[in-house]
Design an enzyme around this catalytic site. Sequence first.
Site, short mmCIF file in Angstrom:
data_model
loop_
_atom_site.label_atom_id
_atom_site.label_comp_id
_atom_site.label_asym_id
_atom_site.label_seq_id
_atom_site.Cartn_x
_atom_site.Cartn_y
_atom_site.Cartn_z
N GLY A 175 0.78 -1.23 0.00
CA GLY A 175 0.00 0.00 0.00
C GLY A 175 0.81 1.28 0.00
N SER A 176 2.04 1.22 -0.54
CA SER A 176 2.81 2.48 -0.55
C SER A 176 2.22 3.47 -1.55
CB SER A 176 4.29 2.22 -0.83
OG SER A 176 4.47 1.75 -2.14
N MET A 234 -4.11 -7.16 -6.89
CA MET A 234 -3.66 -8.33 -7.64
C MET A 234 -4.78 -9.16 -8.28
SD MET A 234 -0.52 -7.83 -7.42
CE MET A 234 0.28 -9.29 -8.00
N GLU A 280 6.64 5.86 -9.01
CA GLU A 280 5.19 5.57 -9.01
C GLU A 280 4.47 6.52 -8.06
OE1 GLU A 280 3.90 1.45 -8.62
OE2 GLU A 280 5.87 0.77 -9.26
N LEU A 292 -10.41 -7.60 -12.42
CA LEU A 292 -11.85 -7.29 -12.32
C LEU A 292 -12.57 -7.78 -13.57
CD1 LEU A 292 -11.38 -3.67 -10.93
CD2 LEU A 292 -12.29 -5.62 -9.64
N HIS A 347 1.07 0.58 -13.19
CA HIS A 347 1.82 -0.63 -13.53
C HIS A 347 3.31 -0.29 -13.59
CE1 HIS A 347 2.40 -4.63 -15.16
NE2 HIS A 347 3.24 -4.09 -16.03
N ASP A 373 -3.75 -4.64 -18.33
CA ASP A 373 -2.73 -3.59 -18.50
C ASP A 373 -2.74 -2.97 -19.90
OD1 ASP A 373 -1.87 -4.08 -15.87
OD2 ASP A 373 -0.44 -5.61 -16.51
#
Length: 193
Positions: A20-21, A95, A179, A98, A114, A150
């Site tokens: 969760g960074s 991960m 990111e 959906l 990503h 992706d």
Amino acid sequence: MVKLIGKKKIKVAVFISGTGSNLKSLIKFSKQKKSPITIALILSDNKNAVGLKYGDVFKIKQKFFNFKNKTLAEKKILKILRNNKINLICLAGFMKILSKTFIKKFRGKILNIHPSLLPKFKGLNTHEKVINNKEKYSGCTVHYVNSKLDSGKIICQKKVKVKKNDTPISLAKRVLIQEHKLYPKAILKIFNL
Ligand code: GRF
């Protein structure tokens, strides 16, 4: 597409599975004055996701969903998203894939980050693939989510140089730093800010 109406902040749900960074960086960003978003909900498919702690730290509602029965999990998620008036979903180290049905219901309102320069190196084990392929550059990408993995429209990217002695771990660390800057940048961009 999501539109800003007046000064009202867009309510965001962040989906995580692990550390969760990126979630943390999004929460910090959401607290800045220039930010068009507020993080109203944290969702995880993993009860033990370390990132869930940010829900406690920043007092944000958090929910765990068991994806063993994906159809049921997504049904419940849609309900909670509706109840919390969520208008934008940010996948951040989430991960699970959906379903098309779910994505359709939130078309143009799901973002993902990503750790590669998409369309290169989709899927898992990105950094290993980059190193094995002897790439000079890697990086990260924020994109809209569509039904293919992706593959949705790219919003922005940041290049990171691959060093001679990089391991997947050392490269992942440097990409992750970028990111954390890129996700907020992408959000400003989609709202033309
Ligand atoms: C990030 O590298 C993200 O791009 C990838 O998984 C990692 C999650 O990191 N999808 P964190 O959970 O945000 O720390």
